[in-house]
Design a protein around this motif. Structure first.
Motif, short mmCIF file in Angstrom:
data_model
loop_
_atom_site.label_atom_id
_atom_site.label_comp_id
_atom_site.label_asym_id
_atom_site.label_seq_id
_atom_site.Cartn_x
_atom_site.Cartn_y
_atom_site.Cartn_z
N MET A 1 64.17 73.48 73.85
CA MET A 1 63.52 72.97 72.66
C MET A 1 64.48 73.02 71.46
N ILE A 2 65.19 74.13 71.32
CA ILE A 2 66.13 74.27 70.20
C ILE A 2 67.26 73.25 70.33
N ASP A 3 67.74 73.05 71.56
CA ASP A 3 68.84 72.10 71.76
C ASP A 3 68.41 70.68 71.39
N LEU A 4 67.23 70.30 71.76
CA LEU A 4 66.72 68.97 71.43
C LEU A 4 66.56 68.83 69.92
N PHE A 5 66.04 69.85 69.27
CA PHE A 5 65.88 69.82 67.81
C PHE A 5 67.23 69.69 67.12
N SER A 6 68.22 70.45 67.56
CA SER A 6 69.53 70.39 66.90
C SER A 6 70.19 69.04 67.14
N LEU A 7 70.03 68.47 68.32
CA LEU A 7 70.58 67.14 68.58
C LEU A 7 69.90 66.08 67.71
N LEU A 8 68.59 66.12 67.62
CA LEU A 8 67.86 65.16 66.79
C LEU A 8 68.21 65.32 65.32
N LEU A 9 68.33 66.54 64.86
CA LEU A 9 68.66 66.79 63.46
C LEU A 9 70.05 66.28 63.11
N THR A 10 71.05 66.63 63.90
CA THR A 10 72.41 66.23 63.58
C THR A 10 72.59 64.71 63.71
N HIS A 11 72.02 64.12 64.74
CA HIS A 11 72.14 62.67 64.90
C HIS A 11 71.36 61.93 63.81
N GLY A 12 70.24 62.47 63.42
CA GLY A 12 69.48 61.87 62.33
C GLY A 12 70.25 61.92 61.02
N LEU A 13 70.92 63.03 60.74
CA LEU A 13 71.72 63.13 59.52
C LEU A 13 72.92 62.20 59.55
N MET A 14 73.55 62.05 60.72
CA MET A 14 74.66 61.10 60.83
C MET A 14 74.17 59.67 60.64
N LEU A 15 73.00 59.34 61.18
CA LEU A 15 72.42 58.02 60.99
C LEU A 15 72.11 57.77 59.52
N LEU A 16 71.57 58.75 58.84
CA LEU A 16 71.29 58.62 57.41
C LEU A 16 72.58 58.41 56.62
N ALA A 17 73.63 59.15 56.92
CA ALA A 17 74.91 58.99 56.22
C ALA A 17 75.50 57.61 56.47
N ALA A 18 75.44 57.14 57.71
CA ALA A 18 75.97 55.82 58.02
C ALA A 18 75.16 54.74 57.31
#
Length: 45
Positions: A1-18
């Protein structure tokens, strides 16, 4: 669960920055970059 959350969080932040970079109007203009203040000081002009 934590791994999925961290992946979604980091990829979401990269998508927002892009997305924010793509939406910048100054990336569509040619020419020299405008002078910007550094460390709270006015630019030397």
């Amino acid at each position: 669960m934590i791994d999925l959350f961290s992946l979604l969080l980091t990829h979401g932040l990269m998508l927002l920055a892009a997305w924010r970079l793509v939406r910048r109007a100054d990336l569509d203009r040619e020419g020299p970059a405008p002078a910007r203040a550094r460390w709270g000081r006015a630019p030397d002009a």
